[in-house]
Enzyme design. Structure first.
Site, PDB file in Angstrom:
ATOM      1  N   GLY A 114      57.004  -6.639  36.166  1.00 58.36           N
ATOM      2  CA  GLY A 114      56.678  -6.090  34.851  1.00 58.36           C
ATOM      3  C   GLY A 114      57.882  -5.472  34.173  1.00 58.36           C
ATOM      4  N   ASP A 115      58.731  -4.795  34.947  1.00 59.84           N
ATOM      5  CA  ASP A 115      59.955  -4.222  34.385  1.00 59.84           C
ATOM      6  C   ASP A 115      60.880  -5.322  33.883  1.00 59.84           C
ATOM      7  OD1 ASP A 115      58.931  -1.805  35.414  1.00 59.84           O
ATOM      8  OD2 ASP A 115      59.925  -2.183  37.339  1.00 59.84           O
TER       9      ASP A 115
END
Length: 305
Positions: free
Chosen positions: A250-251
């Site tokens: 997600g980052d």
């Protein structure tokens, strides 16, 4: 300039054991140590894509010194505040037939430490980008994201927020440039179960009505949906690959999206690069490299998603 904030960075001690059994002595088949923390992950992937950033946050103790030493070789600047009490976390991640994690507590962050962070944030200027991501340590008030955004309001700073539930809901009145819930988190915010893309888009638009400018919703193997500030809706599939790692995907998507948008202002390009970056990390043992990301970017383009 891009800035990322990691309130509670860590050293992640990752071990693999083919047969891990509770209550007995286990031996690792493989081990590695990495710098952990969502903001650090964003800075790392931004660096891979050619975008410099400055990592802000707090470190302490001998583990904090090790984080500072390792960050020097990760392709971005750091300007961490060294606090006096406690030590930066060591997070143990055991990979076997199932994944098990044991996360450390982190240092004691005081009001004076927060003031030093605000002093650094006061130096941001129009056009800068700030990424706020991850949970809040117990020694910091839960409204810290709101306080930061209120302080920087009306200064032309694009703020991306990657957080869950109330942390995300509470910053919406400050009109963050980007938020990135996944589809399950989106449903939890409104106490509903979302079973179709149409429902996901509907509730994503509700977050926009509450203040968010751009809403990027990740859906794991079902791709991603972007609802833009100009009310366009883009959808992106996922490339083919074997998922090896869930940490940092997600980052990486946030980093890829920001890099893509800053390159040419195209939301379609930003979504494709973000999707490629998130998938490339998921298909890797660690955070994705530029070559891994661009291979998947081209695949997404060819597939016409």
């Amino acid at each position: 300039m891009i800035y990322t904030v990691t309130f509670n960075p860590a050293l992640d001690y990752v071990v693999k054991a083919d047969h891990f059994t509770l209550g007995t002595v286990n031996r690792a088949d493989w081990e590695g140590i990495y710098c952990g923390g969502k903001g650090l992950n964003v800075s790392t992937v931004l660096a891979a894509l050619g975008f410099g950033s400055t990592a802000l946050g707090f470190v302490a103790g001998f583990t904090g010194h090790e984080i500072l030493k390792r960050v020097m070789n990760m392709g971005f600047r750091s300007d961490f505040i060294q606090v006096e009490k406690g030590m930066s976390r060591i997070n143990v991640k055991i990979k076997s037939s199932e994944e098990t994690e044991l996360n450390g507590m982190g240092p004691e962050i005081t009001g004076e430490d927060i003031k030093l962070l605000f002093d650094k944030l006061d130096c941001l200027t129009e056009g800068d980008v700030l990424v706020l991501s991850g949970s809040i340590p117990k020694t910091i008030d839960d409204d810290i994201y709101e306080r930061i955004m209120a302080r920087l309001k009306d200064r032309g700073i694009r703020i991306a927020v990657d957080a869950t539930k109330d942390l995300l809901i509470n910053v919406l009145p400050y009109q963050p440039f980007l938020i990135k819930p996944n589809n399950h988190e989106l449903g939890e915010m409104f106490h509903v179960t979302l079973s179709s893309k149409e429902e996901i888009i509907e509730y994503g638009k509700r977050l926009q009505e509450m203040g968010a400018q751009n809403v990027l919703i990740s859906m794991a193997g079902d791709g991603a949906i972007l609802i833009t500030a100009d009310h366009e809706v883009y959808q992106m599939g996922v490339p083919k690959g074997i998922v090896k790692n869930s940490v940092g995907a997600g980052d990486s998507m946030v980093a890829g999206f920001l890099a893509g948008y800053l390159e040419n202002g195209s939301y379609e390009h930003a979504l494709r690069l973000g999707s490629a970056a998130g998938s490339a990390t998921a298909f890797s043992e660690g955070l994705a490299t530029r070559d891994e990301i661009m291979i998947l970017y081209d695949e997404l383009s060819k597939e016409g998603f």
